[in-house]
Design an enzyme around this catalytic site. Structure first.
Site, PDB file in Angstrom:
ATOM      1  N   SER A 287       0.863  -1.189   0.000  1.00 15.36           N
ATOM      2  CA  SER A 287       0.000   0.000   0.000  1.00 15.36           C
ATOM      3  C   SER A 287       0.894   1.231   0.000  1.00 15.36           C
ATOM      4  O   SER A 287       2.099   1.131   0.240  1.00 15.36           O
ATOM      5  CB  SER A 287      -0.873   0.020   1.253  1.00 15.36           C
ATOM      6  OG  SER A 287      -0.142   0.525   2.350  1.00 15.36           O
ATOM      7  N   ASP A 288       0.337   2.394  -0.267  1.00 14.30           N
ATOM      8  CA  ASP A 288       1.128   3.594  -0.039  1.00 14.30           C
ATOM      9  C   ASP A 288       1.029   3.935   1.450  1.00 14.30           C
ATOM     10  O   ASP A 288       0.244   3.354   2.196  1.00 14.30           O
ATOM     11  CB  ASP A 288       0.684   4.764  -0.932  1.00 14.30           C
ATOM     12  CG  ASP A 288       1.825   5.769  -1.124  1.00 14.30           C
ATOM     13  OD1 ASP A 288       2.811   5.713  -0.369  1.00 14.30           O
ATOM     14  OD2 ASP A 288       1.728   6.621  -2.015  1.00 14.30           O
ATOM     15  N   TRP A 289       1.839   4.865   1.864  1.00 18.95           N
ATOM     16  CA  TRP A 289       1.983   5.182   3.304  1.00 18.95           C
ATOM     17  C   TRP A 289       0.619   5.545   3.922  1.00 18.95           C
ATOM     18  O   TRP A 289       0.076   6.619   3.655  1.00 18.95           O
ATOM     19  CB  TRP A 289       2.955   6.334   3.445  1.00 18.95           C
ATOM     20  CG  TRP A 289       3.261   6.759   4.854  1.00 18.95           C
ATOM     21  CD1 TRP A 289       2.374   7.193   5.799  1.00 18.95           C
ATOM     22  CD2 TRP A 289       4.536   6.800   5.464  1.00 18.95           C
ATOM     23  NE1 TRP A 289       3.022   7.506   6.940  1.00 18.95           N
ATOM     24  CE2 TRP A 289       4.358   7.274   6.778  1.00 18.95           C
ATOM     25  CE3 TRP A 289       5.834   6.487   5.050  1.00 18.95           C
ATOM     26  CZ2 TRP A 289       5.416   7.449   7.671  1.00 18.95           C
ATOM     27  CZ3 TRP A 289       6.878   6.668   5.935  1.00 18.95           C
ATOM     28  CH2 TRP A 289       6.668   7.135   7.227  1.00 18.95           C
TER      29      TRP A 289
END
Ligand code: BGC
Length: 746
Positions: A287-289
């Site tokens: 996932s992104d942050w």
């Protein structure tokens, strides 16, 4: 005799061991078996641990301490990967904690190695301007080698998001507006990072991001909604991802954005149907942050628990920093909301990469301080950075052949807020080092000019200054010189993540400084330094010469000096349009015709255009000059009708008609004149970058085949349709020199 044979055997054995240490030889089947065997031993909590990624506290709070609760989590097997940890020593120390966990599963260490690790290369948008796949691959190779020698296993690059919006801060991290060029670059960067393949000691995993359509953020506002048609998604935004996958990208990252109502992180269509389904991708998706947790703010998940359920169900395998999987997944499995098979699939994908990287053979194999010392910031790596930097520079204007400058000039005034700056040369996404040596423009000039040339300096103003109080001094300095080099643009942190801008004109009073210096009557060479296309119409009209030098990294000043004095003849071409006004955005070369196309580029007489400004950008995609001149002639097509099974061979001749050796990028565009869905007025379908000595010529060949002519038809099938095509060859999307037509028949 026997002794000799024995010695040879021993040597062979040693060689085999060394080789095995370099490149663990695991067949895919063997890895599958090992993954299955390990999975069988894992508890549910240990499995969920593999899906969990934390940042180290290093970047935020200084050196790591053993007290961090994150470290206890590592020992408890609750972490699969850590980001923002770096260096052989530090990574070894953290890996030692993982070795205290029950199953001793090694951690993956990731970092944003975007344009260099120790040695900073030009920002990716600048590198894209080189149109040189070898140079771009070399840049990623050096970054990969340095990062691998510093204990890292994984970079969160390349960002392969197309964007047509220079207001978007992350424009600097991509390859611009064109899917064809960006796809080649995506492949080159993946190959560069991954070198001879996972398992090699100098290869790190690449990560194609942000899947998908993150670059279509409405209004150019970072993290914003993407609302685009499926056609635009497939035609424009997905191709570079597919190219990254085809080049072997080990991992993918999803995005912060929503796409047509569904956040990318919870988007099954993107991650399951396309990526893991149609494209049969076998790696894992991170996932992104915090993007799993952010689905709550999107209004897509009620809470972090539901966000975890939606994300894993949609195909997000690893949770970066949301803590949503580690806190909720066990419960979700118990409640039968998430089938264990889904967890197993995600875990397997991650373990597989750990095996491929050889981490189960030796979890510390990348954490070798001796290798780190040798590899980082080596003279070869810096030389490579200088080469790529030179190739990234675009000559926008050169009236009366002011450039290249003579090395015998008596006095040169070096003026502008970026003339002596070195920090701004490094660009937004670089790893900062206390003892870094970034060569400023001024230093680069000092290194270049001889004893008989005097360099004068005045700042004039700072980048964002609103005061002109120092102009007088700058003008006085200019008056003493034979020529002025004026370095203006953006600070390194003005374009990057969360650095969107509504106003992309030259910041502050910088354009007024150009006016003041120009008024001296001295010849003025303007260097525009930025991570994005900026707007500088007055400068474009009035400066004598302009070089777009972007942010070029560690060797910036030396590379610019090479170009200014003609030791390198610039050959960069813009990978993205430079607008005349923010009101034109999005402005890009591969637009569609309307029913009322604007022939004279203005929206008069009920044509499609603005009444107050031309439709065209200030500088078009593919544009860039050289110190020499080139002529393109002799267009030949070996046929003018073809079936989808035929190949059309196209050739033309490029001649260097000027006085300098140099490179030209010959660009081939097609227009499908009539189809079941409307097609762009121009699409880049091929290019070649050619070096020619003065007076030399070369024949250039292009092949057009079924793939070149295919597009997504009305039913979204990738297909060809009979019809006529315009063929255009030029040195920019707006400078077509050769034209022809051909017909595709059944
Ligand atoms: C960015 C990613 C990056 C990640 C880790 C996020 O904010 O969008 O591209 O890889 O942070 O630093």
């Amino acid at each position: 005799m026997q002794k000799r044979i024995l010695t040879i055997l021993c040597l062979l054995l040693i060689a085999c061991c060394v080789l095995a240490q370099q490149t663990p030889q695991h067949t895919a089947d063997a890895i599958d078996r090992k993954v299955d065997a390990l999975l069988a031993k894992m508890t549910l909590d240990e499995k969920i641990g593999q899906l969990n990624q934390y940042t180290s506290d290093r970047l935020a709070t200084g050196p790591l301490t053993e007290n961090s609760s994150k470290f206890q989590d590592i020992k408890d097997g609750k972490l699969g990967s850590m980001l923002n940890v770096k260096g052989a020593k530090e990574t070894r120390m953290v890996q030692e904690l993982a070795m205290q966990s029950r199953l001793k599963i090694p951690l993956l260490f990731g970092l944003d190695v975007i344009h260099g690790y120790r040695v900073t290369f030009p920002v990716p948008l600048a590198e894209a301007a080189s149109w040189d796949m070898q140079a771009i691959q070399t840049s990623a190779r050096v970054a990969g080698k340095e990062a691998a020698a510093a204990g890292l296993h994984w970079t969160f690059a390349p960002m392969v998001d197309i964007t047509r919006d220079p207001r978007w801060g992350r424009v600097m991290e991509g390859a611009g507006e064109d899917p064809y060029l960006a796809s080649l670059i995506a492949g080159a960067r993946v190959k560069g990072f991954q070198g001879n393949g996972l398992g090699s000691l100098d290869a790190i995993m690449a990560c194609a991001k942000h899947f998908a359509a993150y670059g279509a953020a409405i209004g150019g506002r970072d993290y914003n909604t993407a609302d685009i048609s499926d056609r635009t998604l497939w035609e424009t935004y997905l191709p570079p991802f597919k190219a990254a996958l085809d080049a072997g990208a080990a991992t993918f990252m999803n995005g912060f954005n929503e796409l047509n109502g569904i956040p990318a992180t919870g988007n099954s269509y993107l991650q399951k149907d396309i990526l893991k389904g149609k494209w049969n991708y076998k790696g894992f998706v991170v996932s992104d942050w915090g993007s799993i947790g952010e689905m709550v703010q999107h209004g897509y998940a009620r809470n972090s628990k539901q966000a975890a359920e939606l994300a894993i169900t949609a195909g997000s395998d690893m949770d970066m920093e949301s803590h949503a999987y580690i806190n909720n997944m066990a419960q979700l499995v118990k409640e039968n909301k998430v089938p264990i098979a889904l967890i197993d699939d995600a875990v397997k994908r991650i373990l597989q990469k750990k095996f491929e990287m050889g981490l189960f053979d030796d979890p510390y194999r990348f954490s070798n301080e001796e290798r780190e010392k040798k590899e980082l910031n080596s003279p070869e790596n810096r030389a490579a950075a200088r080469e790529v930097a030179k190739k990234s520079i675009v000559l926008l204007k050169n009236d009366k052949q002011l450039l290249p400058l003579s090395k015998n000039l008596k006095t040169i005034a070096v003026i502008g807020p970026l003339a002596k700056s070195n920090i701004d040369m490094m660009g937004f996404w670089s790893v900062k080092w206390d003892d870094d040596h970034l060569v400023s423009l001024y230093e680069g000039l000092e290194n270049k000019v001889g004893k008989n040339t005097r360099l004068l300096y005045a700042q004039g103003c700072d980048v964002t200054d609103t005061s002109k109080s120092n102009f007088a001094q700058a003008v006085a300095t200019a008056m003493q010189a034979d020529v002025v080099i004026l370095a203006i643009g953006e600070h390194y942190d003005m374009t990057g993540e969360a650095k969107s801008r509504a106003n992309i004109h030259l910041p502050g009073v910088q354009e007024d400084l150009v006016k003041a210096i120009k008024a001296t009557g001295k010849p003025v060479v303007v260097l525009t330094m930025s991570g994005r296309p900026m707007i500088f119409n007055w400068t474009a009209d009035n400066a004598d010469a302009i070089l777009q030098t972007w942010w070029l990294g560690s060797e910036a000043g030396n590379a610019i000096a090479d170009v200014l004095f003609g030791d390198y003849n610039p050959a960069g071409k813009l990978p993205i349009s430079f607008p005349r006004s923010e009101g034109q955005i999005p402005v890009y070369y591969n637009y569609k015709s309307t029913g009322r196309p604007s022939a004279n580029d203005m929206g008069i007489n009920y044509r499609s255009g603005y009444n107050d400004i031309q439709n065209s950008p200030r500088y078009a995609f593919g544009y860039g000059l050289s110190y020499t001149q080139f002529a393109l002639t002799d267009l030949k097509l070996d046929r003018t009708t073809l079936t989808a099974n035929d190949k059309l061979n196209v050739s033309c001749t490029l001649k260097n008609t000027g006085n300098y050796a140099g490179e030209e990028v010959v660009q081939l565009y097609l227009r499908d004149e009539f189809a079941s869905v409307t097609r762009p007025v121009k699409e880049l379908k091929g290019f070649e970058k050619i070096y020619l000595k003065a007076g030399e010529s070369k024949t250039i060949n292009f092949v057009i085949d079924k793939e070149t002519l295919s597009f997504y038809d009305q039913k979204m099938n990738w297909a060809t349709e009979p019809g006529t095509f315009q063929l255009m060859i030029g040195n920019s999307s707006d400078h077509i020199l050769l034209k022809s037509k051909f017909e595709l028949v059944k």
